[in-house]
Motif scaffolding. Structure first.
Motif, PDB file in Angstrom:
ATOM      1  N   SER A   1     -22.767  12.901  75.314  1.00 33.98           N
ATOM      2  CA  SER A   1     -24.077  12.686  74.726  1.00 33.98           C
ATOM      3  C   SER A   1     -24.835  11.705  75.590  1.00 33.98           C
ATOM      4  O   SER A   1     -24.834  10.511  75.388  1.00 33.98           O
ATOM      5  CB  SER A   1     -23.940  12.162  73.297  1.00 33.98           C
ATOM      6  OG  SER A   1     -23.228  13.043  72.505  1.00 33.98           O
TER       7      SER A   1
ATOM      8  N   THR B   1     -17.241  19.100  71.475  1.00 31.88           N
ATOM      9  CA  THR B   1     -16.671  19.267  70.142  1.00 31.88           C
ATOM     10  C   THR B   1     -17.739  19.757  69.174  1.00 31.88           C
ATOM     11  O   THR B   1     -17.514  20.701  68.404  1.00 31.88           O
ATOM     12  CB  THR B   1     -16.097  17.935  69.629  1.00 31.88           C
ATOM     13  OG1 THR B   1     -15.154  17.442  70.574  1.00 31.88           O
ATOM     14  CG2 THR B   1     -15.414  18.129  68.288  1.00 31.88           C
ATOM     15  N   THR B   2     -18.894  19.139  69.214  1.00 28.35           N
ATOM     16  CA  THR B   2     -19.984  19.530  68.322  1.00 28.35           C
ATOM     17  C   THR B   2     -20.496  20.927  68.656  1.00 28.35           C
ATOM     18  O   THR B   2     -20.752  21.743  67.763  1.00 28.35           O
ATOM     19  CB  THR B   2     -21.141  18.523  68.423  1.00 28.35           C
ATOM     20  OG1 THR B   2     -20.646  17.206  68.212  1.00 28.35           O
ATOM     21  CG2 THR B   2     -22.219  18.832  67.397  1.00 28.35           C
TER      22      THR B   2
ATOM     23  N   ILE C   1     -28.561  18.607  68.054  1.00 26.32           N
ATOM     24  CA  ILE C   1     -28.130  19.411  66.910  1.00 26.32           C
ATOM     25  C   ILE C   1     -29.216  20.403  66.513  1.00 26.32           C
ATOM     26  O   ILE C   1     -28.934  21.574  66.223  1.00 26.32           O
ATOM     27  CB  ILE C   1     -27.746  18.502  65.729  1.00 26.32           C
ATOM     28  CG1 ILE C   1     -26.459  17.734  66.055  1.00 26.32           C
ATOM     29  CG2 ILE C   1     -27.576  19.318  64.450  1.00 26.32           C
ATOM     30  CD1 ILE C   1     -26.084  16.700  65.019  1.00 26.32           C
TER      31      ILE C   1
ATOM     32  N   LEU D   1     -20.745  24.230  66.234  1.00 24.56           N
ATOM     33  CA  LEU D   1     -22.006  24.920  66.010  1.00 24.56           C
ATOM     34  C   LEU D   1     -21.929  26.404  66.345  1.00 24.56           C
ATOM     35  O   LEU D   1     -22.667  27.211  65.777  1.00 24.56           O
ATOM     36  CB  LEU D   1     -23.118  24.259  66.841  1.00 24.56           C
ATOM     37  CG  LEU D   1     -23.653  22.917  66.368  1.00 24.56           C
ATOM     38  CD1 LEU D   1     -24.679  22.380  67.366  1.00 24.56           C
ATOM     39  CD2 LEU D   1     -24.288  23.044  64.981  1.00 24.56           C
TER      40      LEU D   1
ATOM     41  N   SER E   1     -28.850  12.861  69.908  1.00 27.60           N
ATOM     42  CA  SER E   1     -27.891  13.690  69.179  1.00 27.60           C
ATOM     43  C   SER E   1     -28.593  14.552  68.144  1.00 27.60           C
ATOM     44  O   SER E   1     -28.263  15.728  67.974  1.00 27.60           O
ATOM     45  CB  SER E   1     -26.831  12.812  68.506  1.00 27.60           C
ATOM     46  OG  SER E   1     -26.079  12.105  69.465  1.00 27.60           O
TER      47      SER E   1
ATOM     48  N   LEU F   1     -25.094  17.014  73.477  1.00 36.11           N
ATOM     49  CA  LEU F   1     -23.993  16.920  72.519  1.00 36.11           C
ATOM     50  C   LEU F   1     -22.642  17.030  73.201  1.00 36.11           C
ATOM     51  O   LEU F   1     -22.512  17.694  74.238  1.00 36.11           O
ATOM     52  CB  LEU F   1     -24.108  18.053  71.481  1.00 36.11           C
ATOM     53  CG  LEU F   1     -25.350  18.066  70.592  1.00 36.11           C
ATOM     54  CD1 LEU F   1     -25.325  19.290  69.688  1.00 36.11           C
ATOM     55  CD2 LEU F   1     -25.430  16.794  69.752  1.00 36.11           C
TER      56      LEU F   1
END
Length: 361
Positions: free
Chosen positions: A44, A292-293, A60, A297, A56, A289
């Motif tokens: 990030s 992992t994120t 997202i 998603l 962040s 991001l």
């Protein structure tokens, strides 16, 4: 669905969907799909001095935008009927090339594009990637327009399992116990779904493997080329075949581009934008991001596809198919748990290493 670029920075080094595989949560490293079709930054970053929290949040939102658009793509293909899958994909490629050319002109990136075309180590892999994403897009569009939208969503649900298999057989990686369990459960799911469909779910398997291989190829060339250039080279490779297809379809009276009214024509023309925009959103998300994120998603798209197939297209789900999908989702839960545990463990180890380095300094 492919299923490709970097919105807040078309020059950023990210993958395409049109590289979801590249961001699969099944690996410790990033792996670009959808209908179709890879990897960006793994952290990030604090770009431009902006707070990490705002970056962040933006990441997202961009990620939800990208995967949301990919998830709703079946609705777009549905309103393009009676155009065939072949015509839709051909138009998608040709108009995407024109859109990319406009973006390259606006960003003054023609020199970068020319260097990529001349570099065999870049152009060769991207040509292979172009063939793979064309297969992915054609299969995806065919599935959606012939009443198999549920099965297309299945392809992107099992794509992370394919990424694991590629890691084992191509990269010679060693799997952790939960990953092995997920792969085994995935094979069970394919068996259940084969029984349900009365044949192998070939649409789902072609989508999963073409997108998985696409992500693998894009990951190998990713550090050498930015997302916009990558997508542009791929469309350049495919555009001659797509243009010939459009001409043949028109000459044989099968094309619908100019026979279904102005609205239909402009919807087909807009397919270039519909293809590129989510890829640009994905790029903006990937550079903000952690992987992992992004990995979490990515499930947003097949979930939306699945919901659209059931509620809008009214496709049938038998008991056996529900069981098969539930088994697939169980495998994905195991992969997600493994990903989160590994990420947490790596984070702890990095903090310990930093403390030890600080204490010895």
């Amino acid at each position: 669905m492919r299923n490709i670029a970097g919105a807040a920075g078309v020059g950023d080094n990210v993958s395409t969907p049109d590289q979801i595989a590249a961001n699969s949560p099944t690996s410790n490293q990033p792996t670009t799909t959808a209908g179709g079709g890879t990897g960006g930054s793994g952290g990030s970053p604090k770009s431009g001095g902006k707070p990490v929290r705002s970056e962040s949040t933006a990441g997202i939102l961009f990620g939800i935008g990208a995967y949301g658009l990919w998830g709703l793509l079946p609705l777009y293909f549905f309103i393009l009927m009676p155009a065939s899958a072949l015509e839709i994909v051909a138009n998608r490629i040709v108009w995407s090339l024109i859109f990319c050319a406009l973006l390259i002109t606006i960003t003054r990136a023609w020199r970068v594009f020319g260097a990529a075309v001349k570099d065999r180590t870049v152009f060769g892999p991207l040509a292979v990637a172009a063939v793979l994403i064309a297969i992915n897009w054609l299969t995806y569009t065919f599935g959606v327009t012939t009443g198999h939208a549920v099965e297309t969503s299945l392809g992107y649900f099992i794509n992370p399992l394919v990424s694991v298999l590629l890691g084992v057989f191509v990269l010679k990686e060693k799997l952790r116990p939960l990953q092995w369990a997920a792969v085994g459960i995935g094979f069970v799911a394919v068996g259940v779904l084969t029984f349900s469909y009365g044949q192998l779910p070939w649409i789902a398997l072609i989508l999963a493997f073409s997108f998985g291989l696409y992500g693998f190829v894009k990951k190998r060339v990713g550090p050498k080329v930015d997302a916009l250039t990558s997508l542009s080279v791929e469309t350049v490779v495919l555009a001659p075949f797509a243009a010939i297809t459009m001409v043949v379809l028109g000459a044989t009276g099968v094309a619908t581009l100019t026979t279904q009214g102005a609205g239909h024509l402009w919807l087909l023309v807009a397919s270039g934008i519909i293809t590129a925009v989510p890829l640009l959103f994905f790029g903006a998300s990937a550079r903000r991001l952690p992987m992992t994120t992004i990995g979490l998603l990515q499930y947003f798209a097949p979930v939306l596809q699945f919901i659209v197939a059931l509620t809008v297209f009214n496709e049938t789900m038998t008991t056996a198919r529900w069981i098969g999908f539930c088994v697939v989702w169980l495998a994905l839960v195991l992969l997600t748990v493994d990903m989160l545990r590994t990420t947490r463990k790596n984070s702890v180890l990095k903090k310990q290493a930093r403390r030890e380095a600080a204490s010895t300094a």
